[in-house]
Design an enzyme around this catalytic site. Structure first.
Site, PDB file in Angstrom:
ATOM      1  N   HIS A  37      20.240  33.875 -79.028  1.00 11.81           N
ATOM      2  CA  HIS A  37      19.189  34.871 -79.287  1.00 11.81           C
ATOM      3  C   HIS A  37      19.149  35.917 -78.164  1.00 11.81           C
ATOM      4  O   HIS A  37      19.008  37.115 -78.419  1.00 11.81           O
ATOM      5  CB  HIS A  37      17.813  34.201 -79.353  1.00 11.81           C
ATOM      6  CG  HIS A  37      17.668  33.172 -80.438  1.00 11.81           C
ATOM      7  ND1 HIS A  37      17.448  31.845 -80.169  1.00 11.81           N
ATOM      8  CD2 HIS A  37      17.690  33.277 -81.788  1.00 11.81           C
ATOM      9  CE1 HIS A  37      17.337  31.173 -81.308  1.00 11.81           C
ATOM     10  NE2 HIS A  37      17.481  32.018 -82.311  1.00 11.81           N
ATOM     11  N   SER A 185      22.726  26.496 -80.864  1.00  9.18           N
ATOM     12  CA  SER A 185      21.839  26.543 -82.036  1.00  9.18           C
ATOM     13  C   SER A 185      20.554  25.780 -81.744  1.00  9.18           C
ATOM     14  O   SER A 185      20.584  24.759 -81.045  1.00  9.18           O
ATOM     15  CB  SER A 185      22.546  25.886 -83.235  1.00  9.18           C
ATOM     16  OG  SER A 185      21.617  25.610 -84.267  1.00  9.18           O
TER      17      SER A 185
HETATM   18  P1  AMP Z   1      17.645  31.794 -85.920  1.00 11.40           P
HETATM   19  O1  AMP Z   1      16.518  31.743 -84.958  1.00 11.40           O
HETATM   20  O2  AMP Z   1      18.489  30.557 -85.931  1.00 11.40           O
HETATM   21  O3  AMP Z   1      17.230  32.252 -87.293  1.00 11.40           O
HETATM   22  O4  AMP Z   1      18.630  32.917 -85.381  1.00 11.40           O
HETATM   23  C1  AMP Z   1      18.175  34.215 -85.143  1.00 11.40           C
HETATM   24  C2  AMP Z   1      19.361  35.115 -84.886  1.00 11.40           C
HETATM   25  O5  AMP Z   1      20.102  34.628 -83.768  1.00 11.40           O
HETATM   26  C3  AMP Z   1      20.347  35.154 -86.063  1.00 11.40           C
HETATM   27  O6  AMP Z   1      20.817  36.480 -86.245  1.00 11.40           O
HETATM   28  C4  AMP Z   1      21.446  34.234 -85.614  1.00 11.40           C
HETATM   29  O7  AMP Z   1      22.694  34.557 -86.177  1.00 11.40           O
HETATM   30  C5  AMP Z   1      21.449  34.503 -84.119  1.00 11.40           C
HETATM   31  N1  AMP Z   1      22.082  33.383 -83.427  1.00 11.40           N
HETATM   32  C6  AMP Z   1      21.777  32.070 -83.534  1.00 11.40           C
HETATM   33  N2  AMP Z   1      22.618  31.321 -82.783  1.00 11.40           N
HETATM   34  C7  AMP Z   1      23.482  32.191 -82.194  1.00 11.40           C
HETATM   35  C8  AMP Z   1      24.594  32.041 -81.321  1.00 11.40           C
HETATM   36  N3  AMP Z   1      24.997  30.855 -80.884  1.00 11.40           N
HETATM   37  N4  AMP Z   1      25.258  33.159 -80.933  1.00 11.40           N
HETATM   38  C9  AMP Z   1      24.855  34.383 -81.362  1.00 11.40           C
HETATM   39  N5  AMP Z   1      23.810  34.590 -82.194  1.00 11.40           N
HETATM   40  C10 AMP Z   1      23.140  33.508 -82.602  1.00 11.40           C
END
Ligand code: AMP
Length: 281
Positions: A37, A185
């Protein structure tokens, strides 16, 4: 840093900045912020005058049997991370603020939502496209930042923005990984130490697929099989899908092209993890 919880307060915040001619970057998240993030925040910080991070665990993108209730949350830590990263405002609405009684309008993107995660999580991308549309309408950013960790999500959002003429630039940034290759993640939090070690197999499988392609293998089926064999070498790992597909249409391919996407979803114990790698030759 402003903490915004309502649509009206957010509109006022944005209007005040836009009046001064400032550009706005939005980073949509579900919170429990990590380096992935924060790489998006950094990208947004470089390109825009004002950075807004939204934190909303969107109920409409979770299926009835999924992890909505146990999805990890730590608002205090997220607040500190955003503050340190130079975020100007966090938009963190309640579910009731986002979905008023009687809510009944949905954004349904077409065939790119039907494969990969769309096939195993019916309705997921309808929830994602709908909430991202709402976030775009509320924040009206010049640019919005998404991670390639969720490659299909980035494809879906770009398609939606193009098809519906949404006045926002979509910026997709690379996957941030742990030292051993596991994609960072929020869901890694669910893994026991043993499962965490087993989870390395996702990256190993992607690397195995990529190396075969670079060595000259051009049959997609041989690549799929090699990735499946790698995953099946870990008995605790259960394949949801292993895909060798076109990075634009997300349709499975027979032969390796100049750009091919390797993508997979694997359950380690109760935790479903996804990862992908774009291979260009
Ligand atoms: P989330 O909170 O999981 O919905 O993710 C929010 C944003 O962060 C989304 O655009 C994801 O693709 C991005 N994101 C999550 N994990 C990663 C990562 N390891 N590397 C880059 N972006 C990420």
């Amino acid at each position: 840093m402003e903490i915004l919880t309502t649509v009206s307060a957010t509109r006022r915040f944005i209007a005040a900045h836009k009046q001064q001619g400032k550009t706005v970057g939005l980073v949509p998240t579900m919170g429990y912020l990590h380096q992935g993030h924060l790489s998006l925040v950094e990208g947004a910080r470089k390109d825009n005058d004002v950075v807004v991070v939204s934190i909303f665990v969107n109920p409409t993108q979770f299926g009835p049997q999924e992890d909505l209730d146990r999805y990890p949350r730590d608002m205090e830590k997220d607040r500190n991370s955003c503050h340190q990263a130079g975020v100007d405002a966090i938009f963190m609405p309640s579910a009731a603020e986002m979905y008023q009684p009687g809510f009944d309008t949905w954004v349904q993107v077409g065939s790119v939502t039907e494969t990969l995660c769309g096939a195993s999580r019916p309705g997921h991308f309808r929830g994602v496209a709908t909430v991202v549309t709402k976030l775009f309408n509320i924040v009206q950013p010049h640019r919005a930042y998404f991670g390639l960790k969720d490659f299909q999500q980035a494809v879906v959002i770009k398609k939606m923005v193009q098809d519906l003429n949404m006045p926002v630039e979509i910026v997709a940034l690379p996957t941030v990984r742990e030292e051993d290759g596991l994609a960072v993640s929020s869901r890694n939090e669910y893994l026991t130490p043993k499962e965490r070690a087993q989870a390395r197999v996702l990256y190993r499988a992607l690397r195995a697929g990529k190396e075969l392609i670079l060595a000259g293998e051009c049959q997609a089926q041989a690549i799929r099989k090699a990735m499946e064999d790698e995953i099946n070498s870990v008995p605790a790992a259960k394949i949801d899908y292993v895909s060798v597909c076109d990075p634009t249409t997300l349709a499975e391919v027979d032969a390796i092209a100049p750009a091919t996407l390797l993508a997979l979803a694997v359950k380690i114990g109760d935790t479903r993890l996804i990862d992908n790698m774009l291979v260009e030759i």
